[in-house]
Enzyme design. Structure first.
Site, short mmCIF file in Angstrom:
data_model
loop_
_atom_site.label_atom_id
_atom_site.label_comp_id
_atom_site.label_asym_id
_atom_site.label_seq_id
_atom_site.Cartn_x
_atom_site.Cartn_y
_atom_site.Cartn_z
N TYR A 18 0.85 -1.20 0.00
CA TYR A 18 0.00 0.00 0.00
C TYR A 18 0.88 1.25 0.00
O TYR A 18 0.63 2.19 -0.75
CB TYR A 18 -0.93 -0.02 1.21
CG TYR A 18 -1.93 1.11 1.21
CD1 TYR A 18 -3.16 0.97 0.57
CD2 TYR A 18 -1.64 2.32 1.84
CE1 TYR A 18 -4.07 2.01 0.56
CE2 TYR A 18 -2.56 3.35 1.83
CZ TYR A 18 -3.77 3.20 1.19
OH TYR A 18 -4.66 4.24 1.17
N HIS A 22 1.24 4.15 -3.04
CA HIS A 22 0.99 5.58 -2.83
C HIS A 22 2.24 6.44 -2.97
O HIS A 22 2.14 7.66 -3.03
CB HIS A 22 0.28 5.80 -1.50
CG HIS A 22 -1.16 5.45 -1.59
ND1 HIS A 22 -1.62 4.16 -1.47
CD2 HIS A 22 -2.24 6.22 -1.86
CE1 HIS A 22 -2.93 4.15 -1.64
NE2 HIS A 22 -3.33 5.38 -1.89
N TYR A 41 -5.33 16.76 0.38
CA TYR A 41 -5.67 15.37 0.64
C TYR A 41 -4.44 14.64 1.17
O TYR A 41 -3.39 14.65 0.54
CB TYR A 41 -6.18 14.72 -0.65
CG TYR A 41 -6.68 13.30 -0.52
CD1 TYR A 41 -7.17 12.79 0.66
CD2 TYR A 41 -6.68 12.47 -1.64
CE1 TYR A 41 -7.66 11.48 0.75
CE2 TYR A 41 -7.16 11.17 -1.57
CZ TYR A 41 -7.64 10.68 -0.37
OH TYR A 41 -8.11 9.39 -0.28
N TRP A 76 -8.46 2.64 -10.48
CA TRP A 76 -7.74 2.72 -9.20
C TRP A 76 -8.48 1.90 -8.13
O TRP A 76 -7.85 1.13 -7.40
CB TRP A 76 -7.60 4.18 -8.78
CG TRP A 76 -6.81 4.34 -7.51
CD1 TRP A 76 -7.32 4.43 -6.24
CD2 TRP A 76 -5.40 4.42 -7.38
NE1 TRP A 76 -6.30 4.57 -5.33
CE2 TRP A 76 -5.11 4.56 -6.00
CE3 TRP A 76 -4.34 4.40 -8.29
CZ2 TRP A 76 -3.81 4.68 -5.51
CZ3 TRP A 76 -3.04 4.52 -7.79
CH2 TRP A 76 -2.79 4.64 -6.43
#
Length: 104
Positions: A18, A22, A41, A76
């Protein structure tokens, strides 16, 4: 501007992957988020898989709808689905927390 914070749970066996995913978010995904009104964000990940998301937007429901309408978000979400403990898509599992304090 609406401030939104939400929690998700990343599967413990997928935490490293993960983070890697990212570290290199697709440029068209970044562009779609910006165009849909997602600002400032951030995602924060604890070692046990607790994921805290924060963003600012004019209208969270509208921002989510705008992302849902994009092809890149569909790709995504499909590619990221097995990273999460929640059975629903991450976008659908984003339930905003109630803000109880803000220092301006």
């Amino acid at each position: 501007m609406q401030r939104v914070c939400f929690l998700l749970n990343v599967r413990k066996d997928r935490i490293d992957a993960y983070r890697e995913r990212h570290a290199a978010v697709w440029p068209d995904m970044l562009a779609a988020l910006s165009a849909a009104g997602w600002h400032n964000y951030s995602l924060f990940l604890r070692e046990d898989g607790l994921l805290v998301g924060y963003l600012e937007t004019e209208d969270f429901d509208a921002a989510r709808e705008a992302m849902a309408a994009t092809e890149v978000n569909e790709r995504w979400q499909r590619d990221m689905a097995d990273f999460f403990e929640q059975p629903e898509a991450a976008d659908d599992a984003m339930v905003p927390l109630a803000e109880v304090f803000h220092l301006a």
